[in-house]
Design a protein around this motif. Structure first.
Motif, mmCIF file in Angstrom:
data_model
loop_
_atom_site.group_PDB
_atom_site.id
_atom_site.type_symbol
_atom_site.label_atom_id
_atom_site.label_comp_id
_atom_site.label_asym_id
_atom_site.label_seq_id
_atom_site.Cartn_x
_atom_site.Cartn_y
_atom_site.Cartn_z
ATOM 1 N N CYS A 178 0.884 -1.152 -0.054
ATOM 2 C CA CYS A 178 -0.055 0.050 -0.030
ATOM 3 C C CYS A 178 0.723 1.184 0.201
ATOM 4 C CB CYS A 178 -1.022 -0.170 1.036
ATOM 5 S SG CYS A 178 -2.308 -1.459 1.089
ATOM 6 N N ASP A 179 2.005 1.233 0.413
ATOM 7 C CA ASP A 179 3.112 2.354 0.586
ATOM 8 C C ASP A 179 3.492 2.652 -0.892
ATOM 9 O OD1 ASP A 179 4.520 2.225 3.693
ATOM 10 O OD2 ASP A 179 2.484 2.884 3.201
ATOM 11 N N THR A 180 3.843 1.760 -1.518
ATOM 12 C CA THR A 180 4.554 1.817 -2.868
ATOM 13 C C THR A 180 3.639 1.678 -4.075
ATOM 14 O OG1 THR A 180 5.348 -0.263 -3.241
ATOM 15 C CG2 THR A 180 6.495 1.242 -1.808
ATOM 16 N N GLY A 181 2.509 0.896 -3.790
ATOM 17 C CA GLY A 181 1.726 0.431 -4.922
ATOM 18 C C GLY A 181 2.243 -0.523 -5.743
ATOM 19 N N ASN A 182 3.358 -1.246 -5.340
ATOM 20 C CA ASN A 182 3.815 -2.203 -6.112
ATOM 21 C C ASN A 182 2.767 -3.467 -6.057
ATOM 22 O OD1 ASN A 182 6.033 -0.817 -6.895
ATOM 23 N ND2 ASN A 182 7.365 -1.592 -5.321
ATOM 24 N N THR A 183 2.371 -4.235 -7.196
ATOM 25 C CA THR A 183 1.590 -5.180 -7.414
ATOM 26 C C THR A 183 2.570 -6.516 -7.498
ATOM 27 O OG1 THR A 183 1.213 -4.691 -9.302
ATOM 28 C CG2 THR A 183 -0.248 -3.783 -7.771
ATOM 29 N N TYR A 184 1.599 -7.487 -7.230
ATOM 30 C CA TYR A 184 2.354 -8.884 -7.322
ATOM 31 C C TYR A 184 1.014 -9.632 -7.809
ATOM 32 C CZ TYR A 184 6.031 -6.866 -4.783
ATOM 33 O OH TYR A 184 7.215 -5.979 -4.464
ATOM 34 N N LEU A 185 1.367 -10.531 -8.822
ATOM 35 C CA LEU A 185 0.149 -11.527 -9.184
ATOM 36 C C LEU A 185 0.751 -12.947 -9.560
ATOM 37 C CD1 LEU A 185 -0.834 -9.517 -12.242
ATOM 38 C CD2 LEU A 185 -1.945 -9.505 -9.959
ATOM 39 N N LYS A 223 -2.219 -13.932 -14.321
ATOM 40 C CA LYS A 223 -1.583 -12.897 -14.820
ATOM 41 C C LYS A 223 -2.209 -12.862 -16.195
ATOM 42 C CE LYS A 223 2.914 -12.872 -12.749
ATOM 43 N NZ LYS A 223 4.684 -13.091 -12.974
ATOM 44 N N GLY A 224 -2.339 -11.618 -16.532
ATOM 45 C CA GLY A 224 -3.259 -11.274 -17.802
ATOM 46 C C GLY A 224 -4.459 -11.361 -17.727
ATOM 47 N N ARG A 225 -4.992 -11.902 -16.779
ATOM 48 C CA ARG A 225 -6.527 -11.884 -16.665
ATOM 49 C C ARG A 225 -7.110 -10.985 -15.432
ATOM 50 N NH1 ARG A 225 -9.120 -16.586 -15.441
ATOM 51 N NH2 ARG A 225 -7.240 -17.456 -14.508
ATOM 52 N N PHE A 226 -6.249 -11.055 -14.417
ATOM 53 C CA PHE A 226 -6.668 -10.564 -12.952
ATOM 54 C C PHE A 226 -5.710 -9.203 -12.863
ATOM 55 C CE2 PHE A 226 -8.455 -14.134 -10.560
ATOM 56 C CZ PHE A 226 -9.258 -14.633 -11.754
ATOM 57 N N THR A 227 -6.681 -8.022 -12.297
ATOM 58 C CA THR A 227 -5.750 -7.033 -12.121
ATOM 59 C C THR A 227 -6.026 -6.497 -10.305
ATOM 60 O OG1 THR A 227 -5.794 -6.218 -14.296
ATOM 61 C CG2 THR A 227 -5.132 -4.589 -12.485
ATOM 62 N N ILE A 228 -4.970 -6.262 -9.805
ATOM 63 C CA ILE A 228 -5.227 -5.903 -8.491
ATOM 64 C C ILE A 228 -4.878 -4.136 -8.132
ATOM 65 C CG2 ILE A 228 -2.902 -6.192 -7.638
ATOM 66 C CD1 ILE A 228 -3.979 -7.048 -5.064
#
Length: 123
Positions: free
Chosen positions: A53-60, A65-70
């Motif tokens: 939440c501090d950096t906004g970096n996301t991990y999937l 991958k390619g179907r979901f977005t966080i």
């Protein structure tokens, strides 16, 4: 203390879309990572996606991958999971989780959990 409430689950046909939301209360997003996990009947709880939440970096997870977005909206204390091109294998209870620190794919390292929301994808 953090309270998490998921919403947005439901029944959808294969190829369809859903957006899950996780509303957090109790503290700010500072220093917190939030993730989505899912658990199908008879299977372990698996990591789906996470955001620092501090950096906004996301991990999937590779499987989505390619179907979901966080994403997250810190002003609303809410995290989202946009799920597109859903498949029957995506059927599971989806859980929102939070921990102090950065995203970790291991469910045991999360301090707070929501009750879960059911996602069912029909073929």
């Amino acid at each position: 203390q953090v309270t998490l409430v998921e919403s947005g689950g439901g029944l959808v046909q294969a190829g369809g879309s859903l957006r899950l939301s996780c509303a957090a209360s109790g503290r700010t997003f500072s220093g917190v990572a939030m993730s989505w996990f899912r658990q199908a009947p008879g299977k372990e709880r698996d990591f789906v996606a996470g955001v620092n939440c501090d950096t906004g970096n996301t991990y999937l997870a590779n499987s989505i991958k390619g179907r979901f977005t966080i994403s997250r909206d810190n002003a609303k204390n809410t995290m989202y999971l946009q799920m597109n091109n859903l498949k029957p294998d995506d059927t599971a209870v989806y859980y929102c989780a939070a921990r102090y620190g950065v995203v970790d794919s291991r469910s045991a390292y999360y301090h707070f959990w929501g009750e879960g929301t059911q996602v069912t994808v029909s073929s």
